[in-house]
Motif scaffolding. Sequence first.
Motif, PDB file in Angstrom:
ATOM      1  N   GLU A   1       9.471   0.004 -17.093  1.00  0.00           N
ATOM      2  CA  GLU A   1       8.079  -0.065 -17.526  1.00  0.00           C
ATOM      3  C   GLU A   1       7.160   0.342 -16.385  1.00  0.00           C
ATOM      4  OE1 GLU A   1       6.914  -0.650 -20.445  1.00  0.00           O
ATOM      5  OE2 GLU A   1       8.496  -1.712 -21.543  1.00  0.00           O
ATOM      6  N   ILE A   2       5.945   0.767 -16.756  1.00  0.00           N
ATOM      7  CA  ILE A   2       4.889   1.086 -15.803  1.00  0.00           C
ATOM      8  C   ILE A   2       3.586   0.483 -16.322  1.00  0.00           C
ATOM      9  CG2 ILE A   2       5.964   3.188 -14.894  1.00  0.00           C
ATOM     10  CD1 ILE A   2       4.168   4.785 -16.813  1.00  0.00           C
ATOM     11  N   ILE A   3       2.626   0.297 -15.430  1.00  0.00           N
ATOM     12  CA  ILE A   3       1.365  -0.337 -15.806  1.00  0.00           C
ATOM     13  C   ILE A   3       0.718   0.395 -16.986  1.00  0.00           C
ATOM     14  CG2 ILE A   3      -1.002  -0.799 -15.039  1.00  0.00           C
ATOM     15  CD1 ILE A   3       0.147  -1.293 -12.235  1.00  0.00           C
ATOM     16  N   GLU A   4       0.777   1.703 -16.963  1.00  0.00           N
ATOM     17  CA  GLU A   4       0.113   2.476 -18.015  1.00  0.00           C
ATOM     18  C   GLU A   4       0.622   2.130 -19.414  1.00  0.00           C
ATOM     19  OE1 GLU A   4       0.901   5.917 -15.496  1.00  0.00           O
ATOM     20  OE2 GLU A   4      -0.926   6.784 -16.355  1.00  0.00           O
ATOM     21  N   ASN A   5       1.866   1.676 -19.523  1.00  0.00           N
ATOM     22  CA  ASN A   5       2.403   1.301 -20.838  1.00  0.00           C
ATOM     23  C   ASN A   5       1.700   0.070 -21.405  1.00  0.00           C
ATOM     24  OD1 ASN A   5       4.243   3.345 -20.506  1.00  0.00           O
ATOM     25  ND2 ASN A   5       5.992   1.999 -20.135  1.00  0.00           N
ATOM     26  N   TRP A   6       1.011  -0.688 -20.543  1.00  0.00           N
ATOM     27  CA  TRP A   6       0.470  -1.980 -20.951  1.00  0.00           C
ATOM     28  C   TRP A   6      -1.046  -2.062 -20.863  1.00  0.00           C
ATOM     29  CZ3 TRP A   6       3.560  -5.726 -23.071  1.00  0.00           C
ATOM     30  CH2 TRP A   6       4.926  -5.428 -23.059  1.00  0.00           C
TER      31      TRP A   6
ATOM     32  N   TRP B   1      -7.896  -1.647 -13.317  1.00  0.00           N
ATOM     33  CA  TRP B   1      -7.454  -1.752 -11.915  1.00  0.00           C
ATOM     34  C   TRP B   1      -8.630  -2.166 -11.029  1.00  0.00           C
ATOM     35  CZ3 TRP B   1      -2.619  -1.631 -10.072  1.00  0.00           C
ATOM     36  CH2 TRP B   1      -2.422  -1.437  -8.701  1.00  0.00           C
ATOM     37  N   GLU B   2      -9.785  -1.555 -11.264  1.00  0.00           N
ATOM     38  CA  GLU B   2     -10.976  -1.902 -10.492  1.00  0.00           C
ATOM     39  C   GLU B   2     -11.404  -3.334 -10.765  1.00  0.00           C
ATOM     40  OE1 GLU B   2     -10.878   0.891  -8.115  1.00  0.00           O
ATOM     41  OE2 GLU B   2     -12.734  -0.275  -8.003  1.00  0.00           O
ATOM     42  N   ARG B   3     -11.346  -3.749 -12.021  1.00  0.00           N
ATOM     43  CA  ARG B   3     -11.747  -5.102 -12.391  1.00  0.00           C
ATOM     44  C   ARG B   3     -10.821  -6.130 -11.734  1.00  0.00           C
ATOM     45  NH1 ARG B   3     -10.775  -5.667 -18.033  1.00  0.00           N
ATOM     46  NH2 ARG B   3     -12.217  -3.937 -18.241  1.00  0.00           N
ATOM     47  N   ALA B   4      -9.551  -5.803 -11.603  1.00  0.00           N
ATOM     48  CA  ALA B   4      -8.596  -6.733 -10.989  1.00  0.00           C
ATOM     49  C   ALA B   4      -8.848  -6.888  -9.495  1.00  0.00           C
ATOM     50  CB  ALA B   4      -7.168  -6.246 -11.241  1.00  0.00           C
TER      51      ALA B   4
ATOM     52  N   PRO C   1       0.827  -1.223   0.000  1.00  0.00           N
ATOM     53  CA  PRO C   1       0.000   0.000   0.000  1.00  0.00           C
ATOM     54  C   PRO C   1       0.852   1.261   0.000  1.00  0.00           C
ATOM     55  CG  PRO C   1       0.135  -0.860   2.209  1.00  0.00           C
ATOM     56  CD  PRO C   1       0.886  -1.835   1.325  1.00  0.00           C
ATOM     57  N   PHE C   2       1.762   1.357  -0.931  1.00  0.00           N
ATOM     58  CA  PHE C   2       2.682   2.483  -0.997  1.00  0.00           C
ATOM     59  C   PHE C   2       2.193   3.501  -2.023  1.00  0.00           C
ATOM     60  CE2 PHE C   2       6.442  -0.526   0.171  1.00  0.00           C
ATOM     61  CZ  PHE C   2       6.021  -0.558   1.487  1.00  0.00           C
ATOM     62  N   THR C   3       2.521   4.746  -1.767  1.00  0.00           N
ATOM     63  CA  THR C   3       2.086   5.813  -2.661  1.00  0.00           C
ATOM     64  C   THR C   3       3.210   6.298  -3.576  1.00  0.00           C
ATOM     65  OG1 THR C   3       2.561   7.424  -0.930  1.00  0.00           O
ATOM     66  CG2 THR C   3       0.291   6.631  -1.088  1.00  0.00           C
ATOM     67  N   THR C   4       4.448   5.828  -3.325  1.00  0.00           N
ATOM     68  CA  THR C   4       5.568   6.185  -4.199  1.00  0.00           C
ATOM     69  C   THR C   4       6.428   4.943  -4.442  1.00  0.00           C
ATOM     70  OG1 THR C   4       7.146   6.726  -2.442  1.00  0.00           O
ATOM     71  CG2 THR C   4       5.691   8.499  -3.187  1.00  0.00           C
ATOM     72  N   ILE C   5       7.097   4.917  -5.563  1.00  0.00           N
ATOM     73  CA  ILE C   5       8.001   3.803  -5.879  1.00  0.00           C
ATOM     74  C   ILE C   5       9.185   3.789  -4.919  1.00  0.00           C
ATOM     75  CG2 ILE C   5       9.688   3.036  -7.619  1.00  0.00           C
ATOM     76  CD1 ILE C   5       6.773   2.124  -8.030  1.00  0.00           C
ATOM     77  N   GLU C   6       9.603   4.937  -4.462  1.00  0.00           N
ATOM     78  CA  GLU C   6      10.747   5.005  -3.556  1.00  0.00           C
ATOM     79  C   GLU C   6      10.527   4.168  -2.295  1.00  0.00           C
ATOM     80  OE1 GLU C   6       9.393   7.661  -5.143  1.00  0.00           O
ATOM     81  OE2 GLU C   6      11.064   7.798  -6.557  1.00  0.00           O
ATOM     82  N   GLN C   7       9.267   4.003  -1.876  1.00  0.00           N
ATOM     83  CA  GLN C   7       8.973   3.222  -0.680  1.00  0.00           C
ATOM     84  C   GLN C   7       9.298   1.737  -0.865  1.00  0.00           C
ATOM     85  OE1 GLN C   7       4.909   5.224  -0.432  1.00  0.00           O
ATOM     86  NE2 GLN C   7       5.253   4.783   1.721  1.00  0.00           N
ATOM     87  N   PHE C   8       9.439   1.299  -2.107  1.00  0.00           N
ATOM     88  CA  PHE C   8       9.784  -0.098  -2.366  1.00  0.00           C
ATOM     89  C   PHE C   8      11.292  -0.336  -2.270  1.00  0.00           C
ATOM     90  CE2 PHE C   8       5.602  -0.020  -4.407  1.00  0.00           C
ATOM     91  CZ  PHE C   8       5.086  -1.254  -4.040  1.00  0.00           C
ATOM     92  N   SER C   9      12.061   0.698  -2.025  1.00  0.00           N
ATOM     93  CA  SER C   9      13.516   0.554  -1.936  1.00  0.00           C
ATOM     94  C   SER C   9      13.889  -0.511  -0.917  1.00  0.00           C
ATOM     95  CB  SER C   9      14.125   1.904  -1.540  1.00  0.00           C
ATOM     96  OG  SER C   9      15.518   1.773  -1.428  1.00  0.00           O
ATOM     97  N   GLY C  10      14.747  -1.440  -1.313  1.00  0.00           N
ATOM     98  CA  GLY C  10      15.171  -2.512  -0.426  1.00  0.00           C
ATOM     99  C   GLY C  10      14.305  -3.750  -0.475  1.00  0.00           C
TER     100      GLY C  10
ATOM    101  N   PHE D   1       3.939  -3.039  -7.427  1.00  0.00           N
ATOM    102  CA  PHE D   1       2.640  -2.395  -7.622  1.00  0.00           C
ATOM    103  C   PHE D   1       2.267  -1.723  -6.306  1.00  0.00           C
ATOM    104  CE2 PHE D   1       0.372  -5.038 -11.179  1.00  0.00           C
ATOM    105  CZ  PHE D   1       1.475  -4.901 -12.007  1.00  0.00           C
ATOM    106  N   GLY D   2       1.990  -0.429  -6.352  1.00  0.00           N
ATOM    107  CA  GLY D   2       1.582   0.304  -5.168  1.00  0.00           C
ATOM    108  C   GLY D   2       0.072   0.371  -5.050  1.00  0.00           C
ATOM    109  N   ASN D   3      -0.407   1.414  -4.393  1.00  0.00           N
ATOM    110  CA  ASN D   3      -1.841   1.430  -4.096  1.00  0.00           C
ATOM    111  C   ASN D   3      -2.710   2.101  -5.146  1.00  0.00           C
ATOM    112  OD1 ASN D   3      -1.260   4.060  -3.600  1.00  0.00           O
ATOM    113  ND2 ASN D   3      -2.104   4.131  -1.534  1.00  0.00           N
ATOM    114  N   THR D   4      -2.120   2.491  -6.254  1.00  0.00           N
ATOM    115  CA  THR D   4      -2.898   2.923  -7.412  1.00  0.00           C
ATOM    116  C   THR D   4      -2.168   2.417  -8.653  1.00  0.00           C
ATOM    117  OG1 THR D   4      -1.862   4.991  -8.151  1.00  0.00           O
ATOM    118  CG2 THR D   4      -3.270   5.117  -6.183  1.00  0.00           C
ATOM    119  N   PRO D   5      -2.849   2.370  -9.800  1.00  0.00           N
ATOM    120  CA  PRO D   5      -2.167   1.903 -11.012  1.00  0.00           C
ATOM    121  C   PRO D   5      -1.058   2.851 -11.465  1.00  0.00           C
ATOM    122  CG  PRO D   5      -4.387   2.673 -11.514  1.00  0.00           C
ATOM    123  CD  PRO D   5      -4.269   2.626 -10.020  1.00  0.00           C
ATOM    124  N   ARG D   6      -0.958   4.012 -10.846  1.00  0.00           N
ATOM    125  CA  ARG D   6       0.094   4.953 -11.215  1.00  0.00           C
ATOM    126  C   ARG D   6       1.338   4.816 -10.352  1.00  0.00           C
ATOM    127  NH1 ARG D   6      -4.714   6.426 -12.298  1.00  0.00           N
ATOM    128  NH2 ARG D   6      -5.118   7.097 -14.409  1.00  0.00           N
TER     129      ARG D   6
END
Length: 118
Positions: free
Chosen positions: A80-85, A94-97, A27-36, A60-65
Motif C-alpha cells: 500500500e501507499i498513502i495515495e491509495n488512502w 499532508w500539509e494539514r498533518a 527525511p528520505f526521498t526513496t523507499i529504498e533508503q528505509f532498507s534495514g 513515510f518519507g519526506n513527501t506523501p509520495r
Amino acid sequence: MNVCAACGAEPGGVCGGYHELLVEVKPFTTIEQFSGHPCMDYSYGSNARGRIPADASAAFGNTPRVSHWEMGHGHGGGVEIIENWTGADIDVAWERAGNATRWNPPTGDAGVGVTGRE
Ligand SMILES: [Zn+2]
C-alpha cells in the motif's frame, strides 16, 4: 507514530472498519533508503520475532509520495501507499498533518526545513 485509516471495505467485515499502522518517519526521498529499518520488517503486523500492535509497520518519507507498507485488506491486501488512502487531496492532507508526517530529529528540532517549508 500510530496512524489509523478508516476502511470502507465490507462494513462489519474482515477489516473491522479501520486499519492501524505503526509508522517510521524519515527525511528520505526513496523507499529504498528505509532498507534495514524496523518499519520494513513487519509486513502484515508480524514477523518471526513477534507481532506489533498494528496491522503493519509503515515507512513515510519526506513527501506523501514516499510511503510503503503491506497489510491485509478485504480478502486480499498487499503493498500500500498513502495515495491509495487519501484520494486526490493528498498534498492538502499532508500539509494539514504538519509535523506529524515529517521527520522529527531527536535534537528537538521540529523538522522545520526538512520539507523546504519556512
Ligand atoms: Zn481494509
